[in-house]
Design an enzyme around this catalytic site. Structure first.
Site, PDB file in Angstrom:
ATOM      1  CB  ALA A 165      -0.960   0.291   1.601  1.00 55.74           C
ATOM      2  NE  ARG A 223      -2.470   5.611 -12.722  1.00 59.38           N
ATOM      3  CZ  ARG A 223      -2.383   4.630 -13.300  1.00 59.38           C
ATOM      4  NH1 ARG A 223      -3.295   4.353 -14.568  1.00 59.38           N
ATOM      5  NH2 ARG A 223      -1.901   3.387 -12.876  1.00 59.38           N
ATOM      6  CB  THR A 273       5.732  -4.868  -6.316  1.00 58.98           C
ATOM      7  OG1 THR A 273       6.036  -5.116  -8.058  1.00 58.98           O
ATOM      8  CG2 THR A 273       4.348  -3.913  -6.977  1.00 58.98           C
ATOM      9  CE  LYS A 307     -28.822  17.933  21.094  1.00 59.90           C
ATOM     10  NZ  LYS A 307     -28.256  19.111  22.211  1.00 59.90           N
TER      11      LYS A 307
HETATM   12  C1  UD1 Z   1       0.819  -4.963 -11.009  1.00 59.01           C
HETATM   13  C2  UD1 Z   1       1.852  -6.111 -10.837  1.00 59.01           C
HETATM   14  C3  UD1 Z   1       0.813  -6.849 -12.709  1.00 59.01           C
HETATM   15  C4  UD1 Z   1      -0.043  -6.953 -12.163  1.00 59.01           C
HETATM   16  C5  UD1 Z   1      -0.457  -5.620 -11.832  1.00 59.01           C
HETATM   17  C6  UD1 Z   1      -2.422  -5.688 -11.363  1.00 59.01           C
HETATM   18  C7  UD1 Z   1       4.638  -5.829 -11.321  1.00 59.01           C
HETATM   19  C8  UD1 Z   1       5.691  -5.746 -10.948  1.00 59.01           C
HETATM   20  N1  UD1 Z   1       3.621  -5.886 -11.690  1.00 59.01           N
HETATM   21  O1  UD1 Z   1       1.384  -3.747 -11.885  1.00 59.01           O
HETATM   22  O2  UD1 Z   1       2.178  -7.841 -13.702  1.00 59.01           O
HETATM   23  O3  UD1 Z   1      -0.931  -7.080 -13.428  1.00 59.01           O
HETATM   24  O4  UD1 Z   1      -0.127  -4.981 -10.523  1.00 59.01           O
HETATM   25  O5  UD1 Z   1      -2.778  -4.885 -10.595  1.00 59.01           O
HETATM   26  O6  UD1 Z   1       4.419  -6.032  -9.788  1.00 59.01           O
HETATM   27  N2  UD1 Z   1       4.034  -0.462  -4.361  1.00 59.01           N
HETATM   28  C9  UD1 Z   1       4.276  -0.318  -3.446  1.00 59.01           C
HETATM   29  N3  UD1 Z   1       5.217   0.032  -3.234  1.00 59.01           N
HETATM   30  C10 UD1 Z   1       6.013  -0.174  -4.451  1.00 59.01           C
HETATM   31  C11 UD1 Z   1       5.314  -0.005  -5.525  1.00 59.01           C
HETATM   32  C12 UD1 Z   1       3.485  -1.060  -5.693  1.00 59.01           C
HETATM   33  O7  UD1 Z   1       3.693  -0.592  -2.817  1.00 59.01           O
HETATM   34  O8  UD1 Z   1       7.273   0.190  -4.611  1.00 59.01           O
HETATM   35  C13 UD1 Z   1       2.193  -1.384  -3.874  1.00 59.01           C
HETATM   36  C14 UD1 Z   1       1.400  -0.024  -4.892  1.00 59.01           C
HETATM   37  O9  UD1 Z   1       0.656   0.585  -4.045  1.00 59.01           O
HETATM   38  C15 UD1 Z   1      -0.541  -0.819  -4.941  1.00 59.01           C
HETATM   39  C16 UD1 Z   1       0.622  -2.443  -5.708  1.00 59.01           C
HETATM   40  O10 UD1 Z   1       1.865  -2.384  -4.886  1.00 59.01           O
HETATM   41  O11 UD1 Z   1      -0.792  -1.115  -4.184  1.00 59.01           O
HETATM   42  C17 UD1 Z   1       0.853  -2.641  -7.566  1.00 59.01           C
HETATM   43  O12 UD1 Z   1       2.126  -1.746  -8.006  1.00 59.01           O
HETATM   44  P1  UD1 Z   1       1.285  -1.004  -9.564  1.00 59.01           P
HETATM   45  O13 UD1 Z   1       2.613   0.114  -9.287  1.00 59.01           O
HETATM   46  O14 UD1 Z   1       0.707   0.014  -9.024  1.00 59.01           O
HETATM   47  O15 UD1 Z   1       1.671  -1.621  -9.881  1.00 59.01           O
HETATM   48  P2  UD1 Z   1       1.374  -2.052 -11.634  1.00 59.01           P
HETATM   49  O16 UD1 Z   1       2.062  -0.707 -12.531  1.00 59.01           O
HETATM   50  O17 UD1 Z   1      -0.241  -1.733 -11.918  1.00 59.01           O
END
Ligand code: UD1
Ligand code: CA
Length: 455
Positions: free
Chosen positions: A9, A15, A79, A349
């Site tokens: 999270a 966006r 991630t 109230k």
């Molecule tokens: C990620 C997946 C992708 C999947 C998609 C589904 C990876 C590399 N990719 O991509 O395969 O199809 O989700 O929605 O995992 N977050 C962190 N720290 C970070 C980056 C992200 O906590 O450094 C959290 C974000 O808050 C979010 C989640 O991880 O809850 C996903 O991150 P996001 O950057 O949205 O990943 P996607 O590019 O959507």
């Protein structure tokens, strides 16, 4: 089955164009992250870790539940890097389920299915088939159909992009392998990030079984990246809620025009007209009827009570057979007894209104105790506040309060008393008597109105 759960999270949610962190944006009246945590708890995790971001103190403060472990990811490097921050808090012998703070609707049943499919030391991927897989990581399989890797869209070849099986992001991982796998991740990719998804290739190379499980409903795995998606999920949620109520026998004028932002419990033959909003815990007992555009929070409405249009209720109890509204406002601490009537532009109230008592037009009743069968005339006001303190007004059974009366609290009106219209009551009124405070009426015969000056 005991496990670790990590909720990612830390993302900024740019966006959303909002000052509020994305995971705190409300869905059905509750932060996105809270939905995920409630789902997570249904799986009885041994550890529940939230990876939160730089400046995410407000996230911690908002969701300061004692069972949570907070892992700070100061910089959002992907991630994989995010999960690494959670490693010190995980039980190595238990599997780790990775959830996303911005994927709020995933159901515990689906996660349980993922756990069953992935063997205890294997890796499980929750997938979905999407007609339009744009933006998602794709699941790549070998000639025999076994999962080979996940490739991010930005790194995928045109051919790989044609794959419609996507990674929802939700993974079940063998925790003992994580320190090694996460250590090996590289950021040499299109986004310069440490992708958690790159652990899949490593598992395959090590011969660790990888299972993909498709989510039962596609909407379960939808993420929230912008306000459009959030609004879409809100409608999905509300439609589910309306379906649940309809199945149970509640009559809804229009299931598309109902908003439940909390827990709504209904008895038999309840009717809810269009445009109503329910917040917190609301119970509607048998045969209750709610008119259009009512807003009702934290209330119990007893058998057969009727609320007419535009009634606003917060923290109140409405007795059986009571009739309220239109345009009535019941504020916290209001208790209406059986068959009480409250009409338009009446505000109540912190007051108890006895059985069969009526306040039908334009009144303020605050900090008052009314007995049974009291009639409150139009324009009556309990003056409960002296500028410093609040005082109570007590009105016994069968009292008749004439229109436009002010009761300056603390004041007591005895049983069966009548207060004449326009009375300003500053002293107690005795039982069974007429009390009136009013200047004597005088008429001036032949009196002429002033005339306008000429020239
Ligand atoms: C990620 C997946 C992708 C999947 C998609 C589904 C990876 C590399 N990719 O991509 O395969 O199809 O989700 O929605 O995992 N977050 C962190 N720290 C970070 C980056 C992200 O906590 O450094 C959290 C974000 O808050 C979010 C989640 O991880 O809850 C996903 O991150 P996001 O950057 O949205 O990943 P996607 O590019 O959507
Ligand atoms: Ca995302």
């Amino acid at each position: 089955m005991s496990l670790n759960i990590v909720v990612l999270a830390a993302g900024q949610g740019k966006r959303m164009n909002s000052r509020l962190p994305k995971v705190l944006q409300p869905l059905a009246g509750k932060p996105l992250l809270r939905h995920v945590l409630e789902t997570a708890r249904k799986l009885n995790p041994k550890r529940l870790v939230v990876v939160y971001g730089h400046g995410g103190e407000v996230v911690r403060e908002t969701l300061d539940d004692t069972d949570l472990v907070w892992a700070l990811q100061a910089e959002q490097l992907g991630t994989g890097h995010a999960l690494r921050q959670a490693l010190p808090f995980l039980e190595p012998v238990l599997s780790t389920l990775v959830l996303y703070g911005d994927v709020p609707l995933v159901r515990p049943e689906t996660l349980a299915a993922l756990m069953v499919a992935a063997s205890a030391d294997g890796l499980g991927i929750l997938t979905a088939q999407l007609a339009n897989p744009k933006g998602y990581g794709r699941v790549l399989r070998d000639a025999r159909g076994a999962v080979r890797a996940i490739v991010e869209e930005k790194d995928a070849s045109p051919e790989e992009r044609r794959v419609t099986e996507i990674n929802t992001g939700i993974l079940l991982l063998p925790t003992a392998s994580l320190p090694r796998w996460l250590e090996n991740l590289s950021s040499a990719n299109a986004q310069g990030e440490y992708y958690l998804t790159d652990v899949v290739v490593q598992a395959v190379e090590e011969g660790i079984p990888v299972r993909a499980v498709e989510a039962a409903c596609q909407w379960e795995t939808e993420g929230v990246n912008d306000r459009l998606q959030l609004a879409r999920l809100e409608r999905l949620w509300q439609r589910e809620e309306a379906t649940r109520l309809l199945r149970q026998g509640v009559r809804l004028t229009d299931p598309e025009r109902l908003d439940v932002r909390g827990a709504l419990t209904c008895g038999r033959d309840v009717f809810i007209d269009a445009g109503c909003v329910f917040t917190g815990e609301v119970t509607l007992e048998d045969s209750v009827e709610i008119g259009p555009y009512c807003v009702i929070g934290n209330a119990r409405i007893r058998t057969g009570a009727k609320l007419a249009a535009y009634t606003h209720v917060e923290g109140a109890e409405i007795g059986a057979g009571a009739v309220v509204g239109p345009y009535a406002r019941l504020r916290p601490g209001t208790i209406l007894s059986e068959a009480a009537h409250v009409g338009n532009f009446v505000e109540i109230k912190n007051s108890h209104i006895g059985a069969g008592s009526k306040a039908n037009h334009l009144a303020y009743v605050g900090d008052a105790d009314l007995g049974a069968r009291v009639n409150v005339g139009a324009g009556v006001i309990t003056c409960n506040y002296d500028g410093a303190n609040k005082w109570r007004t007590v009105i016994e059974d069968d009292v008749f309060i004439g229109s436009d009366t002010q009761l300056v609290a603390p004041v007591h009106v005895g049983k069966g008393a009548t207060l004449g219209a326009g009375t300003t009551l500053t002293k107690d009124a005795p039982a069974e008597a007429l009390t009136v405070s009013r200047a004597r009426q005088t008429s001036f015969a032949g009196w002429k109105r002033p005339e306008k000056h000429k020239g």
